[in-house]
Design an enzyme around this catalytic site. Structure first.
Site, PDB file in Angstrom:
ATOM      1  CB  SER A  14      13.312  -2.375   9.366  1.00 51.91           C
ATOM      2  OG  SER A  14      14.239  -2.434   8.502  1.00 51.91           O
ATOM      3  CG  MET A  91      25.860  -1.180  13.777  1.00 50.18           C
ATOM      4  SD  MET A  91      25.329  -1.362  11.773  1.00 50.18           S
ATOM      5  CE  MET A  91      26.466   0.645  11.951  1.00 50.18           C
ATOM      6  CG  HIS A 110      27.096  -2.361   3.322  1.00 51.93           C
ATOM      7  ND1 HIS A 110      27.637  -1.645   4.236  1.00 51.93           N
ATOM      8  CD2 HIS A 110      28.038  -0.953   2.487  1.00 51.93           C
ATOM      9  CE1 HIS A 110      28.183  -0.507   4.203  1.00 51.93           C
ATOM     10  NE2 HIS A 110      28.198   0.061   2.915  1.00 51.93           N
TER      11      HIS A 110
HETATM   12  C1  GRF Z   1      20.474  -2.225   6.645  1.00 54.67           C
HETATM   13  O1  GRF Z   1      20.494  -0.557   6.128  1.00 54.67           O
HETATM   14  C2  GRF Z   1      21.572  -2.493   6.392  1.00 54.67           C
HETATM   15  O2  GRF Z   1      21.777  -2.850   5.673  1.00 54.67           O
HETATM   16  C3  GRF Z   1      22.766  -2.278   7.529  1.00 54.67           C
HETATM   17  O3  GRF Z   1      22.442  -1.527   8.647  1.00 54.67           O
HETATM   18  C4  GRF Z   1      20.958  -1.952   8.257  1.00 54.67           C
HETATM   19  C5  GRF Z   1      20.047  -2.125   9.283  1.00 54.67           C
HETATM   20  O4  GRF Z   1      18.989  -1.576   9.280  1.00 54.67           O
HETATM   21  N1  GRF Z   1      24.116  -3.543   7.232  1.00 54.67           N
HETATM   22  P1  GRF Z   1      17.498  -2.766  10.310  1.00 54.67           P
HETATM   23  O5  GRF Z   1      18.349  -2.354  11.443  1.00 54.67           O
HETATM   24  O6  GRF Z   1      17.479  -3.614   9.418  1.00 54.67           O
HETATM   25  O7  GRF Z   1      16.239  -1.562  10.090  1.00 54.67           O
END
Ligand code: GRF
EC number: 2.1.2.2
Length: 196
Positions: A14, A91, A110
């Protein structure tokens, strides 16, 4: 001059979508040149396809080491003339190959007020701890887990009846405007954003 960025993501994407939208709506003066994804089946790859953004997916297990897959990523970044790496739910820890090549030009978001709750499931960690205030941190990336110099933070109140789902929703909503806005500030003073 527009900054060429690669967005690294492993999941839903997202934030990837919000960043691409911000570039297209001229809220962020950047060109999303490439998506880099370590999970070939992740939904973010579908988003890249529908948004017509080139992507490079790879399976880490098919390389002998992090150094080997990061070398491959680096060659892709070079061929797309990428200037900044933007982590958005990627990740994995970034290794020396990419850190050395993009020193001071790798940014992460984060979902907590660092240094509180680094690592996995920051939202769950904050809820279990019982904090009344959490938030979002944008920081430069170093070799540690969510430890690099902090660029900007935005606080979010944890309501008494908060659930993990409702808190995640609030955090995402904040991230989707806060990340493009902060990157725009970084790119506006490109040279000064670079940490030594
Ligand atoms: C987000 O909350 C970001 O802060 C963290 O991972 C999440 C990723 O969400 N590092 P998305 O895949 O962008 O929806």
């Amino acid at each position: 001059m527009t900054t060429r960025i690669a967005i690294f993501a492993s999941g839903s994407g997202s934030n990837f979508q919000a960043l691409v939208d911000a570039c297209r709506n001229e809220l962020l003066d950047a060109t999303p040149a490439l998506l880099v994804c370590d999970k070939p089946g992740a939904f973010v790859v579908e988003r890249a396809t529908s948004l017509d953004i080139p992507y490079f997916t790879f399976a880490p297990k098919s390389y002998s080491s992090k150094q080997e897959f990061e070398k491959h990523i680096l060659s892709e970044l070079k061929s797309y003339e990428v200037e900044f790496i933007i982590l958005a739910g990627y990740m994995r820890l970034i290794g020396p190959t990419l850190l050395d090549a993009y020193k001071g030009r790798i940014v992460n978001i984060h979902p907590s007020l660092l240094p509180a709750f680094p690592g996995l499931d920051a939202v769950g960690q904050a809820l279990s701890y019982g904090v009344k205030l959490t938030g979002v941190t944008i920081h430069f990336v170093d070799e540690g887990m969510d430890t690099g110099p902090i660029i900007a933070q935005e606080a979010i109140t944890v309501d008494p009846d908060e659930t993990k789902e409702s808190l995640e929703k609030k955090i995402h909503k904040t991230e989707h405007t806060f990340y493009p806005k902060t990157l725009q500030q970084i790119f506006a003073n490109k040279g000064e954003a670079v940490i030594k």
